[in-house]
Design an enzyme around this catalytic site. Structure first.
Site, short mmCIF file in Angstrom:
data_model
loop_
_atom_site.label_atom_id
_atom_site.label_comp_id
_atom_site.label_asym_id
_atom_site.label_seq_id
_atom_site.Cartn_x
_atom_site.Cartn_y
_atom_site.Cartn_z
N SER A 295 0.83 -1.21 0.00
CA SER A 295 0.00 0.00 0.00
C SER A 295 0.87 1.25 0.00
O SER A 295 1.93 1.29 0.61
CB SER A 295 -0.91 0.02 1.24
OG SER A 295 -1.65 1.22 1.30
N LYS A 350 -4.49 -6.83 3.44
CA LYS A 350 -4.46 -5.74 2.45
C LYS A 350 -5.88 -5.49 1.92
O LYS A 350 -6.27 -4.34 1.69
CB LYS A 350 -3.53 -6.09 1.29
CG LYS A 350 -3.49 -5.06 0.15
CD LYS A 350 -3.18 -3.65 0.66
CE LYS A 350 -2.79 -2.68 -0.44
NZ LYS A 350 -3.78 -2.51 -1.49
N HIS A 353 -7.54 -3.60 4.62
CA HIS A 353 -6.97 -2.25 4.54
C HIS A 353 -7.74 -1.42 3.51
O HIS A 353 -8.13 -0.28 3.76
CB HIS A 353 -5.49 -2.36 4.17
CG HIS A 353 -4.84 -1.08 3.74
ND1 HIS A 353 -5.11 -0.48 2.53
CD2 HIS A 353 -3.90 -0.29 4.33
CE1 HIS A 353 -4.40 0.62 2.40
NE2 HIS A 353 -3.65 0.75 3.48
N ASN A 354 -7.97 -2.00 2.34
CA ASN A 354 -8.66 -1.27 1.29
C ASN A 354 -10.12 -1.01 1.64
O ASN A 354 -10.68 0.03 1.28
CB ASN A 354 -8.56 -2.04 -0.04
CG ASN A 354 -7.17 -1.94 -0.65
OD1 ASN A 354 -6.21 -1.60 0.03
ND2 ASN A 354 -7.07 -2.24 -1.92
N GLU A 357 -10.10 1.79 3.91
CA GLU A 357 -9.80 2.96 3.05
C GLU A 357 -11.05 3.48 2.36
O GLU A 357 -11.27 4.69 2.29
CB GLU A 357 -8.74 2.54 2.03
CG GLU A 357 -8.37 3.54 0.98
CD GLU A 357 -7.46 2.93 -0.08
OE1 GLU A 357 -7.79 3.05 -1.27
OE2 GLU A 357 -6.44 2.33 0.31
#
Length: 630
Positions: A295, A350, A353-354, A357
């Site tokens: 990222s 990940k 995480h997105n 986000e």
């Protein structure tokens, strides 16, 4: 990057001679492992007794310490018999990725003659057979025939070590190019590959190399075989290509050229389930596979991203020096890169995480909408958000301020951008994973569906004409109340994101460290923030941030503001998908007696699904004939 070159082989193969000459040729220090044997070992060998593993343990550890100390200053050459793999594991402990092996190979008769010709050596030639019996030929060593002259051997070793690249990067898109420059800027000798497509992609790697001085020592290829052969073994190749079938095609293209023990790193946004499948498939081929979340976008990839690798721990240790060196650094100057866990856990976090986000972006979009509806122009809103940095700073807040201040022809550029939000699938995957695991990641789903709704631009225009909204009361909100509502929703967002990670860790037995995950997200990544920095310490005490005393105090303080903000937005027909869901979810997760008893009764009525009772502690299943007339 400094290296230790171990010259290995049975006694009498010429290790000391070759080691000395090689060190002179490379102008680096030379050490003979025999010089570090304790007196007891020398005495035992001189008496005609072979050493056992216990005898060698301390000696091997001493040589490992020597190598580690030397690597801090320079490269070096160490000669050591290192006949077993377990011996080599001790010698390369914690420095595996910086260790190179040269195996001097020859027949028993050839080396026996050489051993007999040596003078004043403490080991008699009669022990040579025991060394051949012990020898386990290494898989990842450069093998050289001792029948060659010393000069020929040195030339071969030097060509192999000096003309090969340490790390390969496959795919020169935006992220791939930035990572190449990052690796080169950090002193690594790399090989770069990009496919050749007539008239579309021609000499991409060569042209890219020519554009950047830091890539002058990099090797550029559009031929897979040449690219793979340019890498030292075990080969370390990072794939920066589109997720999905493209990864599988690339793997199949590479496989015929790879050797057992080579390592492939998938640095794209792959689905964690596919990463697990690829891990198992490549394991059957003797190839290591590391699924790695990356990222930071283009700038992060160049200056230091957050990196989330998973897979085989031993394989990770081989690539650790590369990934940790190029990653961002946290406030204690530690790399924002850590071994996450097994299988596809790196790509899973990940993905989450997105998802987090998505929510953080949506919340800022909603905040700007509210501030505009309160009568502020975008310059004024940027100034308001600037003041929020003191208590709510984040990467996304910083870039949003820059966006609001960017103008084109004396008008705000963002006003000219079509309001259709794109996505690349990770928010969708996160929502699916939440449903599969039974975790209510409702804000991520709300942010995702807000993007989907935005894409129906033409329908929105039509329906707006049919249901034109009218302001009922007007917004009566202070910027402080909006900030506190924003802070409330962000805490709920992070609670849900890490809850999903914790549940997946339990479900798949990944044993994920939430504090360490938060730590590597404190810099280099899109969701870095002061809140994330605080969570590093919170997760050292709990896996549920809503049980932390400081966050409990914050939530109680912010709650009146989020209730007021959401209520006024609803009354004024202002869409606040994630702000609204944050308080709805919070009310649900903090409700002792929910309405789910009605749902269970309904399910039992039409489907005889049974239900549990409060008055027997939920031990038994019950069924009721609800309609007595039938």
């Amino acid at each position: 990057m400094n290296k230790v070159i171990f010259i290995m082989g049975v006694s009498g193969c010429g290790k000391s001679t070759i080691g000395t000459l090689l060190a002179e040729e490379l102008s680096i220090p030379f050490f003979d492992g025999d010089d570090f044997h304790p007196k007891e070992n020398i005495k035992k060998m001189a008496s005609g007794q072979p050493l056992n593993d216990e005898d060698r343990q301390g000696w091997l550890e001493t040589l490992n310490t020597l190598a580690t100390q030397q690597l801090a200053k320079n490269s070096c050459v160490i000669v050591c018999s290192a006949l077993k793999q377990t011996y080599r594991d001790i010698l390369s402990l914690d420095i595996k990725a910086r260790t190179k092996w040269v195996f001097l190979s020859g027949s028993f008769n050839e080396i026996f003659i050489r051993a007999n010709a040596r003078k004043d050596h403490f080991m008699p030639s009669e022990l040579l057979q025991s060394q051949f019996d012990t020898l386990e030929e290494p898989q990842n060593a450069f093998k050289v025939d001792v029948s060659l002259t010393p000069e020929q051997i040195i030339k071969k070793i030097k060509n192999k070590l000096m003309n090969t690249s340490e790390f390969g990067l496959f795919g020169l898109g935006v992220m791939g190019k930035s990572l190449c420059r990052n690796l080169a800027n950090n002193g690594f000798k790399i090989a770069m590959f990009n496919r050749h497509v007539d008239g579309v992609e021609v000499d991409v790697a060569k042209n890219f190399k020519a554009e950047h001085p830091e890539l002058s020592e990099a090797a550029a290829f559009d031929n897979i075989s040449a690219f793979v052969n340019a890498l030292e073994t075990p080969r370390k190749i990072m794939l920066m290509v589109n997720a999905g079938k493209t990864i599988d095609y690339v793997i199949e293209d590479l496989l015929p050229h790879l050797s057992v023990g080579d390592i492939l790193i998938d640095g794209g946004n792959s689905n964690y389930k596919k990463t697990k499948e690829r891990f198992e498939y490549l394991k059957s081929k003797g190839i290591h596979f590391i699924g790695t979340g990356v990222s930071g976008g283009e700038e992060g990839a160049l200056k230091g991203p957050s990196i989330m690798p998973s897979g085989d721990q031993e394989a990770y240790n081989n690539v650790k020096p590369f990934l940790e060196k190029i990653s961002a650094k946290d406030q204690n100057n530690l790399p924002c890169c850590t071994y996450v866990g097994p299988e596809g856990s790196g790509h899973f976090i990940k993905m989450v995480h997105n998802g987090v986000e998505y929510v953080e972006m949506q919340l800022l979009a909603e905040v700007i909408t509210i501030l505009e509806a309160s009568g502020h122009n975008l310059d004024e809103i940027a100034n308001i958000l600037e003041t929020w940095k003191n208590t709510a700073n984040s990467y996304l807040l910083e870039i949003t301020i820059d966006i609001l201040r960017t103008k084109e022809c004396n008008d705000w550029l963002v006003k000219k951008i079509l309001d259709k939000a794109g996505n690349k699938g990770t928010g969708n995957w996160t929502t699916i994973a939440s449903a599969e695991l039974g975790v209510p990641s409702t804000l991520i789903a709300s942010a995702l569906f807000a993007r989907y709704t935005s894409f129906y631009k033409e329908e929105r225009i039509q329906l707006h004409a049919n249901f034109k909204s009218e302001t009922i009361s007007g917004l009566q909100l202070s910027s402080t109340e909006i900030l506190e509502a924003y802070q409330f929703a962000r805490i709920i967002n992070h609670y849900q994101g890490f809850k999903l990670i914790a549940e997946a860790s339990d479900k798949f037995s990944w044993n994920l460290n939430l504090s360490e995950i938060a730590r590597i997200w404190t810099n280099g990544c899109i969701i870095r923030s002061t809140l994330m920095e605080a969570l590093v310490e919170v997760f050292k005490e709990t896996t549920n941030i809503l049980t932390n005393s400081q966050l409990i105090t914050s939530i109680k303080h912010y709650k009146p503001s989020v209730k007021k903000v959401v209520s006024q937005c609803v009354l004024n027909d202002i869409t606040v998908s994630c702000l609204g869901e944050s308080i709805q979810f919070f009310n649900g997760i903090t409700t002792v007696d929910s309405s789910a008893n009605i749902i269970q009764a309904q399910r039992d009525y039409f489907g005889a699904h049974t239900y549990k009772r409060n008055d027997d502690d939920g031990v038994k299943s019950h069924h009721t004939i609800w309609n007595k007339t039938n």
